[in-house]
Design a protein around this motif. Structure first.
Motif, PDB file in Angstrom:
ATOM      1  N   PRO A   8      -1.629  10.495  -3.942  1.00 29.08           N
ATOM      2  CA  PRO A   8      -2.401   9.979  -2.797  1.00 29.08           C
ATOM      3  C   PRO A   8      -3.428   8.978  -3.319  1.00 29.08           C
ATOM      4  N   THR A   9      -3.688   7.924  -2.592  1.00 25.93           N
ATOM      5  CA  THR A   9      -4.671   6.955  -3.080  1.00 25.93           C
ATOM      6  C   THR A   9      -5.434   6.309  -1.937  1.00 25.93           C
ATOM      7  N   LEU A  10      -6.716   6.071  -2.196  1.00 21.08           N
ATOM      8  CA  LEU A  10      -7.598   5.436  -1.212  1.00 21.08           C
ATOM      9  C   LEU A  10      -8.742   4.755  -1.955  1.00 21.08           C
ATOM     10  N   ASN A  11      -8.911   3.463  -1.694  1.00 22.10           N
ATOM     11  CA  ASN A  11     -10.046   2.688  -2.220  1.00 22.10           C
ATOM     12  C   ASN A  11     -10.119   2.640  -3.743  1.00 22.10           C
ATOM     13  N   ARG A  12      -8.977   2.747  -4.407  1.00 24.84           N
ATOM     14  CA  ARG A  12      -8.979   2.634  -5.869  1.00 24.84           C
ATOM     15  C   ARG A  12      -7.865   1.683  -6.305  1.00 24.84           C
ATOM     16  N   THR A  13      -8.212   0.727  -7.126  1.00 29.19           N
ATOM     17  CA  THR A  13      -7.210  -0.198  -7.667  1.00 29.19           C
ATOM     18  C   THR A  13      -7.129  -0.083  -9.185  1.00 29.19           C
ATOM     19  N   THR A  14      -8.252  -0.222  -9.865  1.00 32.09           N
ATOM     20  CA  THR A  14      -8.256  -0.141 -11.333  1.00 32.09           C
ATOM     21  C   THR A  14      -7.751   1.208 -11.812  1.00 32.09           C
ATOM     22  N   ASP A  15      -8.227   2.282 -11.183  1.00 27.86           N
ATOM     23  CA  ASP A  15      -7.806   3.628 -11.581  1.00 27.86           C
ATOM     24  C   ASP A  15      -6.304   3.815 -11.375  1.00 27.86           C
ATOM     25  N   ASP A  42      -3.809  -4.226   2.686  1.00 31.32           N
ATOM     26  CA  ASP A  42      -2.699  -4.262   1.726  1.00 31.32           C
ATOM     27  C   ASP A  42      -3.174  -4.511   0.297  1.00 31.32           C
ATOM     28  N   ILE A  43      -4.266  -3.894  -0.110  1.00 31.32           N
ATOM     29  CA  ILE A  43      -4.861  -4.183  -1.411  1.00 31.32           C
ATOM     30  C   ILE A  43      -3.994  -3.725  -2.581  1.00 31.32           C
ATOM     31  N   LEU A  44      -3.020  -2.844  -2.337  1.00 32.03           N
ATOM     32  CA  LEU A  44      -2.208  -2.329  -3.437  1.00 32.03           C
ATOM     33  C   LEU A  44      -0.889  -3.070  -3.627  1.00 32.03           C
ATOM     34  N   ASP A  45      -0.514  -3.904  -2.688  1.00 31.77           N
ATOM     35  CA  ASP A  45       0.807  -4.547  -2.754  1.00 31.77           C
ATOM     36  C   ASP A  45       1.003  -5.330  -4.052  1.00 31.77           C
TER      37      ASP A  45
END
Length: 322
Positions: A8-15, A42-45
């Motif tokens: 599950p992921t929310l508001n994390r990109t670097t991690d 779509d910050i993870l795409d």
């Protein structure tokens, strides 16, 4: 497919990037990665795209809230023989999955729970057992952390996480979804063991005691109270966990650490408030044991615990009257 790794992921990109890098570097490669994306944009795409040619990734987007909700969505998409549920800020050592796979091959077991350590100092992030032990109801809160669960899909089918528990839950009960999930596996007849010598990396969220960690303790304490109440843990189990919080408060006094005190107090207050709101008999039994304790020499610690419960109940009662 051997492993289904549900993240599950929310508001994390670097991690999340670091987690995917650690999966890319695994010596064992028979696994799928199911990323349950709870972001509104779509910050993870662009982050995930480079890994799609290297890893078997399913990128599932949802507006559902809560880590437990996301894990359940991931379970519905999983094809692996073994499920696991790392957080988006975890990382695996390079040979981690190879060790886990070998253990399942060499042992007759339905599941295991591994430890989580801070990558910087190598210390466990939770106060769990230090020895290999079979997981049972009586030790479940000393042996289970959700990110470390590995369970065979054959025994886990039909069992999902309680969406009232876990980080982001709309109920506010932000902890103990892992122990709750494993408890229902045990009730189904599953055999699980805790192996602290197997470990993944996870940042320690409470290295520093401050207002943010006190708020976290408040929400986690609500989850602990809900978990104990839901699963009918008895009076002495509740007193035991109350004693752990009081021990933390005592330690903070010895070290003159106000923030540490407020952390354990917030956890203790919400934990016991949630239990006592619906357990009036517990209060009566607590008072009776306190009175009995007065006649027993050297029972100061026991009486302090009982007084703590009475104080918290009174505190909650006065809050409702105000």
């Amino acid at each position: 497919m051997r492993f289904s790794i549900i993240i599950p992921t929310l508001n994390r990109t670097t991690d999340l990037y670091n987690m995917l890098e650690s999966l890319k570097n695994q010596t064992f490669t028979d696994f799928e990665v199911i990323i349950v994306d709870q972001n509104k944009t779509d910050i993870l795409d662009s982050l995930i795209k480079p890994f799609e040619s290297i890893l078997d990734i399913k990128h599932v987007k949802t507006i559902a809230k809560g880590a437990s909700n996301a894990r359940n969505i991931g379970l519905s998409k999983s094809k692996g023989e073994i499920y696991t549920f790392p957080d988006d800020d975890c990382e695996y050592p390079n040979n981690f999955l190879e060790y886990i796979n070998t253990y399942f091959i060499e042992n007759v077991i339905d599941g295991i729970v591994v430890n989580t350590r801070d990558k910087n100092d190598g210390k466990p992030i939770a106060n769990l057992s230090t020895s290999d032990v079979e997981i049972k109801r009586k030790n479940i809160l000393k042996t289970v952390i959700e990110a470390g669960i590995f369970i065979k899909s054959s025994i886990a089918k039909g069992i999902v996480f309680d969406e009232n528990l876990g980080v982001g839950a709309t109920s506010g009960y932000c902890s103990d979804e892992g122990p709750d999930y494993v408890l229902r596996l045990l009730e189904k007849g599953a055999k699980l063991k805790f192996y602290p010598s197997f470990y993944m990396y996870h940042p320690n969220p409470i290295k520093i005691y401050n207002e943010k960690t006190s708020k976290r303790a408040y929400n986690y304490g609500k989850g602990r109270g809900y978990f104990l109440k839901k699963n009918n843990f008895g009076f002495f189990n509740i007193i035991y966990f109350l004693g752990l919080y009081l021990a933390g408060m005592l330690k903070s006094i010895l070290f003159f650490d106000k923030n540490m005190f407020m952390y354990f107090f917030a956890d203790l207050k919400e934990d016991m408030r949630d239990i006592l709101n619906q357990n009036k008999k517990l209060l009566g039994l607590n008072f009776l044991l306190f009175v009995v304790g007065l006649s027993i020499p050297f029972s100061y610690a026991f009486n302090s615990i009982c007084l703590g419960v009475l104080f918290l109940y009174s505190f909650n009662w006065f809050q409702k009257k105000l």
